[in-house]
Design a protein around this motif. Structure first.
Motif, mmCIF file in Angstrom:
data_model
loop_
_atom_site.group_PDB
_atom_site.id
_atom_site.type_symbol
_atom_site.label_atom_id
_atom_site.label_comp_id
_atom_site.label_asym_id
_atom_site.label_seq_id
_atom_site.Cartn_x
_atom_site.Cartn_y
_atom_site.Cartn_z
ATOM 1 N N ALA A 1 0.857 -1.194 0.000
ATOM 2 C CA ALA A 1 0.000 0.000 0.000
ATOM 3 C C ALA A 1 0.885 1.232 0.000
ATOM 4 O O ALA A 1 1.761 1.369 0.854
ATOM 5 N N VAL A 2 0.648 2.123 -0.951
ATOM 6 C CA VAL A 2 1.416 3.363 -1.061
ATOM 7 C C VAL A 2 0.441 4.531 -1.036
ATOM 8 O O VAL A 2 -0.591 4.501 -1.721
ATOM 9 N N LEU B 1 -9.546 -3.559 3.409
ATOM 10 C CA LEU B 1 -9.159 -3.682 2.010
ATOM 11 C C LEU B 1 -10.285 -3.171 1.117
ATOM 12 O O LEU B 1 -11.437 -3.571 1.285
ATOM 13 N N ALA B 2 -9.958 -2.288 0.169
ATOM 14 C CA ALA B 2 -10.933 -1.795 -0.804
ATOM 15 C C ALA B 2 -10.723 -2.445 -2.166
ATOM 16 O O ALA B 2 -11.664 -2.607 -2.932
ATOM 17 N N LEU C 1 -7.004 0.940 0.070
ATOM 18 C CA LEU C 1 -7.551 0.778 1.416
ATOM 19 C C LEU C 1 -8.676 1.767 1.656
ATOM 20 O O LEU C 1 -8.647 2.881 1.143
ATOM 21 N N ALA C 2 -9.642 1.342 2.465
ATOM 22 C CA ALA C 2 -10.712 2.242 2.890
ATOM 23 C C ALA C 2 -10.149 3.196 3.939
ATOM 24 O O ALA C 2 -9.142 2.904 4.588
ATOM 25 N N THR D 1 -3.563 5.299 -2.254
ATOM 26 C CA THR D 1 -4.223 3.991 -2.266
ATOM 27 C C THR D 1 -5.641 4.103 -1.750
ATOM 28 O O THR D 1 -6.350 3.120 -1.712
ATOM 29 N N ARG D 2 -6.064 5.269 -1.321
ATOM 30 C CA ARG D 2 -7.435 5.440 -0.822
ATOM 31 C C ARG D 2 -8.380 5.535 -2.013
ATOM 32 O O ARG D 2 -8.051 6.138 -3.026
ATOM 33 N N PRO D 3 -9.566 4.951 -1.904
ATOM 34 C CA PRO D 3 -10.533 4.999 -3.032
ATOM 35 C C PRO D 3 -11.039 6.404 -3.269
ATOM 36 O O PRO D 3 -10.976 7.267 -2.464
#
Length: 154
Positions: free
Chosen positions: A15-16, A67-68, A98-99, A152-154
């Motif tokens: 995750a970045v 996890l998204a 990720l959420a 990495t956030r939606p």
């Protein structure tokens, strides 16, 4: 002398976010890699569990984050020896989104003692990283800059 060899298939999240990578610090309970090293969120797949299900479970346990999305990037094998056991580890690496959430280790007595977003510029020293985390950093170095530096956030 114990000559047992245990086989394990594990999943790991890469995750970045904003030039930082999500890492976990291994506790004394770490079965494969040495305690104190920075590692990737993830772990062993339970019998009958699908890899992405295991990844989602491990992320919540080790980071408190959900996890998204996940995309398989690579697979690697490792040999390690810890506590008298020789390990043959197959690791599946996933690029994840990720959420939103609060970073916190939620599993009590597990293999993770801390979770942190670490600047990519601070993870070039492979002596503080597990072999899997060092490989992930190399994967990030080979990735196009746009992929390395996106959220990495939606």
């Amino acid at each position: 002398m114990d000559t047992r060899v245990r086989t394990r298939v594990s999943v790991y999240a890469i995750a970045v976010e904003r030039d930082r990578v999500l890492l976990t610090r291994l506790s004394d309970a770490s079965p494969v890699f040495m305690p104190g090293l920075w590692h990737l969120p993830g772990g062993g797949i339970d019998p009958g569990e699908q890899p992405v299900e295991a990844l989602a479970r491990e992320l919540v346990e080790e980071t408190g984050l959900e996890l998204a999305g996940a995309r398989l990037l690579d697979a690697k094998t490792y040999s390690a020896r810890r506590n008298g056991v020789s390990w043959s580890l197959t690791a599946l690496f996933y690029a994840v989104s990720l959420a939103e959430g609060v970073l916190a280790v939620t599993e009590t007595g597990g293999s993770t003692s801390a979770a942190r977003w670490v600047p990519l510029t601070d993870v070039q020293d492979s002596t503080v990283l597990s072999p899997a985390a060092a490989d992930a950093v190399r994967m990030l170095g080979a990735a196009p800059a746009a992929a390395r530096h996106r959220s990495t956030r939606p």
